[in-house]
Design a protein around this motif. Structure first.
Motif, PDB file in Angstrom:
ATOM      1  N   THR A 104      33.982  33.011  28.994  1.00 43.87           N
ATOM      2  CA  THR A 104      35.339  32.190  28.588  1.00 43.87           C
ATOM      3  C   THR A 104      36.558  33.055  29.127  1.00 43.87           C
ATOM      4  O   THR A 104      37.588  32.592  28.829  1.00 43.87           O
ATOM      5  CB  THR A 104      35.351  32.173  27.192  1.00 43.87           C
ATOM      6  OG1 THR A 104      35.161  33.494  26.680  1.00 43.87           O
ATOM      7  CG2 THR A 104      34.119  31.289  26.679  1.00 43.87           C
ATOM      8  N   HIS A 105      36.361  34.098  29.783  1.00 43.32           N
ATOM      9  CA  HIS A 105      37.594  34.682  30.294  1.00 43.32           C
ATOM     10  C   HIS A 105      37.726  34.211  31.836  1.00 43.32           C
ATOM     11  O   HIS A 105      37.175  33.772  32.587  1.00 43.32           O
ATOM     12  CB  HIS A 105      37.415  36.160  30.152  1.00 43.32           C
ATOM     13  CG  HIS A 105      36.131  36.903  30.905  1.00 43.32           C
ATOM     14  ND1 HIS A 105      35.821  36.768  32.255  1.00 43.32           N
ATOM     15  CD2 HIS A 105      35.205  37.490  30.533  1.00 43.32           C
ATOM     16  CE1 HIS A 105      34.729  37.393  32.502  1.00 43.32           C
ATOM     17  NE2 HIS A 105      34.176  37.641  31.162  1.00 43.32           N
ATOM     18  N   GLY A 106      38.986  34.971  32.459  1.00 44.81           N
ATOM     19  CA  GLY A 106      39.481  34.419  33.685  1.00 44.81           C
ATOM     20  C   GLY A 106      38.567  34.818  34.951  1.00 44.81           C
ATOM     21  O   GLY A 106      38.756  34.369  36.030  1.00 44.81           O
ATOM     22  N   LEU A 107      37.591  35.876  34.482  1.00 42.97           N
ATOM     23  CA  LEU A 107      36.879  36.163  35.654  1.00 42.97           C
ATOM     24  C   LEU A 107      35.481  35.283  35.835  1.00 42.97           C
ATOM     25  O   LEU A 107      34.475  35.872  36.945  1.00 42.97           O
ATOM     26  CB  LEU A 107      36.378  37.677  35.747  1.00 42.97           C
ATOM     27  CG  LEU A 107      37.572  38.411  35.940  1.00 42.97           C
ATOM     28  CD1 LEU A 107      37.251  40.152  35.765  1.00 42.97           C
ATOM     29  CD2 LEU A 107      38.386  38.330  37.319  1.00 42.97           C
ATOM     30  N   ALA A 108      35.327  34.391  35.320  1.00 44.69           N
ATOM     31  CA  ALA A 108      33.893  33.447  35.268  1.00 44.69           C
ATOM     32  C   ALA A 108      33.869  32.902  36.684  1.00 44.69           C
ATOM     33  O   ALA A 108      34.775  32.788  37.378  1.00 44.69           O
ATOM     34  CB  ALA A 108      34.145  32.334  34.208  1.00 44.69           C
ATOM     35  N   GLY A 109      32.507  33.122  37.067  1.00 50.07           N
ATOM     36  CA  GLY A 109      32.333  32.775  38.346  1.00 50.07           C
ATOM     37  C   GLY A 109      32.520  33.675  39.663  1.00 50.07           C
ATOM     38  O   GLY A 109      32.503  33.260  40.853  1.00 50.07           O
ATOM     39  N   GLN A 110      33.218  34.897  39.337  1.00 50.05           N
ATOM     40  CA  GLN A 110      33.621  35.729  40.229  1.00 50.05           C
ATOM     41  C   GLN A 110      32.546  36.933  40.247  1.00 50.05           C
ATOM     42  O   GLN A 110      31.971  37.192  39.205  1.00 50.05           O
ATOM     43  CB  GLN A 110      34.922  36.388  40.118  1.00 50.05           C
ATOM     44  CG  GLN A 110      35.922  35.329  40.188  1.00 50.05           C
ATOM     45  CD  GLN A 110      37.554  35.705  39.768  1.00 50.05           C
ATOM     46  OE1 GLN A 110      37.833  36.763  40.470  1.00 50.05           O
ATOM     47  NE2 GLN A 110      38.049  34.825  39.153  1.00 50.05           N
ATOM     48  N   THR A 111      32.381  37.858  41.216  1.00 52.43           N
ATOM     49  CA  THR A 111      31.730  38.941  41.351  1.00 52.43           C
ATOM     50  C   THR A 111      32.891  39.823  41.789  1.00 52.43           C
ATOM     51  O   THR A 111      33.623  39.844  42.806  1.00 52.43           O
ATOM     52  CB  THR A 111      30.533  38.945  42.441  1.00 52.43           C
ATOM     53  OG1 THR A 111      29.829  37.936  42.113  1.00 52.43           O
ATOM     54  CG2 THR A 111      29.908  40.273  42.350  1.00 52.43           C
ATOM     55  N   VAL A 112      32.745  41.088  40.956  1.00 49.49           N
ATOM     56  CA  VAL A 112      33.894  42.314  40.932  1.00 49.49           C
ATOM     57  C   VAL A 112      33.134  43.606  40.942  1.00 49.49           C
ATOM     58  O   VAL A 112      32.184  43.830  40.095  1.00 49.49           O
ATOM     59  CB  VAL A 112      34.960  42.459  40.078  1.00 49.49           C
ATOM     60  CG1 VAL A 112      35.829  40.831  40.211  1.00 49.49           C
ATOM     61  CG2 VAL A 112      34.550  42.266  38.813  1.00 49.49           C
ATOM     62  N   PRO A 113      33.653  44.712  41.453  1.00 49.75           N
ATOM     63  CA  PRO A 113      32.980  45.871  41.302  1.00 49.75           C
ATOM     64  C   PRO A 113      33.231  46.553  39.682  1.00 49.75           C
ATOM     65  O   PRO A 113      34.234  46.090  39.071  1.00 49.75           O
ATOM     66  CB  PRO A 113      33.653  46.907  42.242  1.00 49.75           C
ATOM     67  CG  PRO A 113      34.391  45.961  43.122  1.00 49.75           C
ATOM     68  CD  PRO A 113      34.506  44.619  42.329  1.00 49.75           C
ATOM     69  N   ILE A 114      32.165  47.048  39.192  1.00 43.81           N
ATOM     70  CA  ILE A 114      32.708  48.008  37.882  1.00 43.81           C
ATOM     71  C   ILE A 114      33.671  48.787  38.096  1.00 43.81           C
ATOM     72  O   ILE A 114      33.856  49.680  38.973  1.00 43.81           O
ATOM     73  CB  ILE A 114      31.205  48.650  37.444  1.00 43.81           C
ATOM     74  CG1 ILE A 114      30.166  47.731  37.212  1.00 43.81           C
ATOM     75  CG2 ILE A 114      31.717  49.287  35.928  1.00 43.81           C
ATOM     76  CD1 ILE A 114      28.957  48.414  36.599  1.00 43.81           C
ATOM     77  N   PRO A 115      34.904  48.729  37.365  1.00 47.83           N
ATOM     78  CA  PRO A 115      36.080  49.417  37.606  1.00 47.83           C
ATOM     79  C   PRO A 115      35.600  50.896  36.872  1.00 47.83           C
ATOM     80  O   PRO A 115      35.061  51.054  36.067  1.00 47.83           O
ATOM     81  CB  PRO A 115      37.170  48.637  36.868  1.00 47.83           C
ATOM     82  CG  PRO A 115      36.370  47.851  35.863  1.00 47.83           C
ATOM     83  CD  PRO A 115      35.025  47.634  36.238  1.00 47.83           C
ATOM     84  N   ALA A 116      36.774  51.713  37.359  1.00 51.15           N
ATOM     85  CA  ALA A 116      36.718  53.286  36.932  1.00 51.15           C
ATOM     86  C   ALA A 116      37.091  53.059  35.375  1.00 51.15           C
ATOM     87  O   ALA A 116      37.622  52.067  34.851  1.00 51.15           O
ATOM     88  CB  ALA A 116      37.642  53.859  37.606  1.00 51.15           C
ATOM     89  N   LEU A 117      36.607  54.037  34.711  1.00 43.90           N
ATOM     90  CA  LEU A 117      36.656  54.141  33.209  1.00 43.90           C
ATOM     91  C   LEU A 117      38.339  54.323  32.868  1.00 43.90           C
ATOM     92  O   LEU A 117      38.742  55.303  33.446  1.00 43.90           O
ATOM     93  CB  LEU A 117      35.921  55.103  32.544  1.00 43.90           C
ATOM     94  CG  LEU A 117      34.314  54.939  32.661  1.00 43.90           C
ATOM     95  CD1 LEU A 117      33.666  56.151  32.196  1.00 43.90           C
ATOM     96  CD2 LEU A 117      33.837  53.809  31.638  1.00 43.90           C
ATOM     97  N   PRO A 118      38.901  53.424  31.908  1.00 42.36           N
ATOM     98  CA  PRO A 118      40.428  53.625  31.855  1.00 42.36           C
ATOM     99  C   PRO A 118      40.716  55.090  31.023  1.00 42.36           C
ATOM    100  O   PRO A 118      39.512  55.336  30.136  1.00 42.36           O
ATOM    101  CB  PRO A 118      40.667  52.463  30.960  1.00 42.36           C
ATOM    102  CG  PRO A 118      39.410  51.987  30.614  1.00 42.36           C
ATOM    103  CD  PRO A 118      38.302  52.284  31.463  1.00 42.36           C
ATOM    104  N   CYS A 119      41.421  55.643  31.334  1.00 42.23           N
ATOM    105  CA  CYS A 119      41.795  56.859  30.616  1.00 42.23           C
ATOM    106  C   CYS A 119      42.110  56.636  29.222  1.00 42.23           C
ATOM    107  O   CYS A 119      42.816  55.580  28.984  1.00 42.23           O
ATOM    108  CB  CYS A 119      43.019  57.606  31.226  1.00 42.23           C
ATOM    109  SG  CYS A 119      42.630  58.211  32.827  1.00 42.23           S
ATOM    110  N   GLY A 120      41.442  57.368  28.385  1.00 39.58           N
ATOM    111  CA  GLY A 120      41.917  57.204  26.975  1.00 39.58           C
ATOM    112  C   GLY A 120      41.224  55.717  26.241  1.00 39.58           C
ATOM    113  O   GLY A 120      41.633  55.547  25.093  1.00 39.58           O
ATOM    114  N   ASN A 121      40.211  55.405  26.896  1.00 35.32           N
ATOM    115  CA  ASN A 121      39.752  54.066  26.262  1.00 35.32           C
ATOM    116  C   ASN A 121      38.767  54.590  25.262  1.00 35.32           C
ATOM    117  O   ASN A 121      37.950  55.509  25.284  1.00 35.32           O
ATOM    118  CB  ASN A 121      38.713  53.398  27.518  1.00 35.32           C
ATOM    119  CG  ASN A 121      38.158  51.925  26.873  1.00 35.32           C
ATOM    120  OD1 ASN A 121      37.171  51.894  26.368  1.00 35.32           O
ATOM    121  ND2 ASN A 121      38.937  51.057  26.971  1.00 35.32           N
TER     122      ASN A 121
END
Length: 123
Positions: A104-121
């Motif tokens: 249900t989010h905006g990346l439906a149907g896309q393939t992306v790399p796993i991003p770096a961990l956000p600082c302070g997450n």
């Protein structure tokens, strides 16, 4: 939780977490021995593969919660305005997240790399 690479954190009890850029939150993937569902993991913290697919649901998308009061129709959204009902369904293969069409989010149907961990997450 301890970072085991720039994209994964280990979780006590067996498992890892990665940051989902579609949901903008961490997703937990339990693997190895332990209670509850467990996923396969190739053991590569730089280019992880998890099997089978990862399905994360919240609010009325959780089976059995249909028609109940949930985040999308909650009257008091002032305190937590970002809460929403959602589906995130993906395959993670060789460090890439393939978001399926039922997301249900905006990346439906896309393939992306796993991003770096956000600082302070938060965990």
């Amino acid at each position: 939780m301890t970072a085991i690479s720039s994209i994964l954190r280990s979780v006590e009890g067996g498992g890892v977490k990665f940051f989902c850029p579609g949901c903008k939150e961490m997703h937990h993937v339990p693997f190895g021995d332990g209670p509850g569902p467990r996923w396969g993991y190739n053991g590569d913290p730089e280019k992880p593969t998890f099997t089978p697919s990862i399905l994360v649901r919240s609010g009325h998308y959780v089976p059995g919660h249909e028609g109940e009061i949930c985040w999308c129709n909650w009257d008091d959204k002032d305190e937590f305005p970002d809460l929403q009902c959602s589906v995130c369904h993906s395959f993670v293969t060789d460090g890439l997240i393939q978001f399926l069409g039922d997301c249900t989010h905006g990346l439906a149907g896309q393939t992306v790399p796993i991003p770096a961990l956000p600082c302070g997450n938060a965990p």
